[in-house]
Every structure is written in structure tokens, then in C-alpha cells.
Design a protein around this motif. Structure first.
Motif, PDB file in Angstrom:
ATOM      1  N   VAL A   1       0.798  -1.227   0.000  1.00  0.00           N
ATOM      2  CA  VAL A   1       0.000   0.000   0.000  1.00  0.00           C
ATOM      3  C   VAL A   1       0.834   1.283   0.000  1.00  0.00           C
ATOM      4  N   MET A   2       1.959   1.296   0.672  1.00  0.00           N
ATOM      5  CA  MET A   2       2.683   2.552   0.869  1.00  0.00           C
ATOM      6  C   MET A   2       3.296   3.168  -0.388  1.00  0.00           C
ATOM      7  N   PRO A   3       3.870   2.417  -1.319  1.00  0.00           N
ATOM      8  CA  PRO A   3       4.406   3.099  -2.517  1.00  0.00           C
ATOM      9  C   PRO A   3       3.358   3.895  -3.302  1.00  0.00           C
ATOM     10  N   PRO A   4       2.181   3.322  -3.602  1.00  0.00           N
ATOM     11  CA  PRO A   4       1.189   4.155  -4.294  1.00  0.00           C
ATOM     12  C   PRO A   4       0.709   5.330  -3.438  1.00  0.00           C
TER      13      PRO A   4
ATOM     14  N   ALA B   1       2.311  12.805  -2.332  1.00  0.00           N
ATOM     15  CA  ALA B   1       3.248  13.820  -2.830  1.00  0.00           C
ATOM     16  C   ALA B   1       2.620  14.599  -3.992  1.00  0.00           C
ATOM     17  N   PHE B   2       1.993  13.871  -4.898  1.00  0.00           N
ATOM     18  CA  PHE B   2       1.338  14.522  -6.030  1.00  0.00           C
ATOM     19  C   PHE B   2       0.218  15.449  -5.561  1.00  0.00           C
TER      20      PHE B   2
ATOM     21  N   PHE C   1       8.444   9.548   3.824  1.00  0.00           N
ATOM     22  CA  PHE C   1       7.952   8.939   5.063  1.00  0.00           C
ATOM     23  C   PHE C   1       7.136   7.682   4.767  1.00  0.00           C
ATOM     24  N   PHE C   2       6.210   7.788   3.830  1.00  0.00           N
ATOM     25  CA  PHE C   2       5.389   6.622   3.487  1.00  0.00           C
ATOM     26  C   PHE C   2       6.244   5.485   2.926  1.00  0.00           C
ATOM     27  N   LEU C   3       7.259   5.816   2.146  1.00  0.00           N
ATOM     28  CA  LEU C   3       8.143   4.778   1.599  1.00  0.00           C
ATOM     29  C   LEU C   3       9.017   4.137   2.673  1.00  0.00           C
ATOM     30  N   SER C   4       9.272   4.856   3.760  1.00  0.00           N
ATOM     31  CA  SER C   4      10.132   4.314   4.814  1.00  0.00           C
ATOM     32  C   SER C   4       9.420   3.287   5.696  1.00  0.00           C
TER      33      SER C   4
END
Length: 148
Positions: free
Chosen positions: A44-47, A53-54, A74-77
Motif C-alpha cells: 500500500v505505501m508506494p502508491p 506527494a502529487f 515517510f510513506f516509503l520508509s
């Protein structure tokens, strides 16, 4: 114990696939919850990072690019944090009570004729995971019920 970051991620992925996802272990070990959360966050976090960000940059304009990148990072981490925790946990030696339990399970499995790896003097959580996975796959529920 100095270990590289890539080694921690690799160990975390191996531990995630090795740990038996049995509900009986949920009350004893946090791995069940951490693995489920990590698998969810990997999906879920990459999308969500890209979308957030967009959305920030689109809504607030170009002056908010740093904030959008920070929130996306942050979400990617989050999945990486789960993998790092699992990698670190897999390399920790078992505390004395768990070590005795590991030795008891190992001995009983050998008595039942199950082929298990050589018992180590200082087992780590990754050895416990392999032993428990073998126990749940090789032994019937009546035999494993006595441990949980």
C-alpha cells in the motif's frame, strides 16, 4: 554486531517468509502482527507515497515540493522499518526461557523422528522460526497443541 542495511533487509525478508503464520503464536510473539503490517505496507505505501506527494504539490503548488517529497519519503520508509525490525529480530539470540523451550521442542521433534537441523548452543530467532515452521508442517495438531 555491525551489519549492513542491505543485510538487515535481506534477513528481514527471509525471516518474514520463514516465520510460521499461525494464530497460536500471535499471543506469544509480535512477529505475526509485524509481518502482517509489513506485508500490507509493502503493498500500500508506494502508491500512497506517490499519491500524497502529487496531491500536496498539485494542491499547494511548486513551493511545497520539499514537503511533498518528505511525506512521500515517510510513506516509503514504513515498509523498510518493518523489514529492518524483522532483520534485527531474526539475528537476536533467544532469551533463556525461550532457549529452553526451543531445546524442548527440538528434542521432542527428534524423538518423533522429524528431521531437524543441528541444535545450536545459542539459538537465534531465525532458528526458532525454522524449527516452529517445521513443527507446524510436519507434526499433527494434537502434538503441537501441547506447546501452545
Amino acid at each position: 554486531m555491525s551489519q549492513s542495511m542491505t543485510g538487515l533487509f535481506k534477513d528481514g525478508q527471509e525471516y518474514m517468509t520463514t516465520w510460521p503464520m499461525q494464530k497460536q503464536l500471535n499471543a506469544i510473539f509480535p512477529e505475526y502482527r509485524v509481518i502482517n503490517a509489513t506485508k500490507f505496507s509493502i503493498r500500500v505505501m508506494p502508491p500512497l507515497a506517490v499519491l500524497s506527494a502529487f496531491a500536496i504539490i498539485n494542491f499547494y503548488g511548486d513551493s511545497f515540493i520539499p514537503q511533498g517529497i518528505a511525506i512521500g519519503a515517510f510513506f516509503l520508509s514504513l515498509p523498510m522499518q518493518g523489514l529492518m525490525w524483522l532483520g534485527h529480530r531474526s539475528n537476536q539470540t533467544l532469551p533463556p526461557a525461550l532457549r529452553a523451550w526451543y531445546q524442548e521442542i527440538h528434542h521432542k521433534m527428534q524423538l518423533q523422528g522429524v528431521k531437524v537441523s543441528q541444535q545450536t548452543s545459542k539459538p537465534r530467532y531465525k532458528e526458532l522460526a525454522k524449527l516452529l515452521k517445521t513443527a507446524f508442517s510436519e507434526l499433527d495438531k494434537v502434538f503441537t497443541k501441547q506447546w501452545f
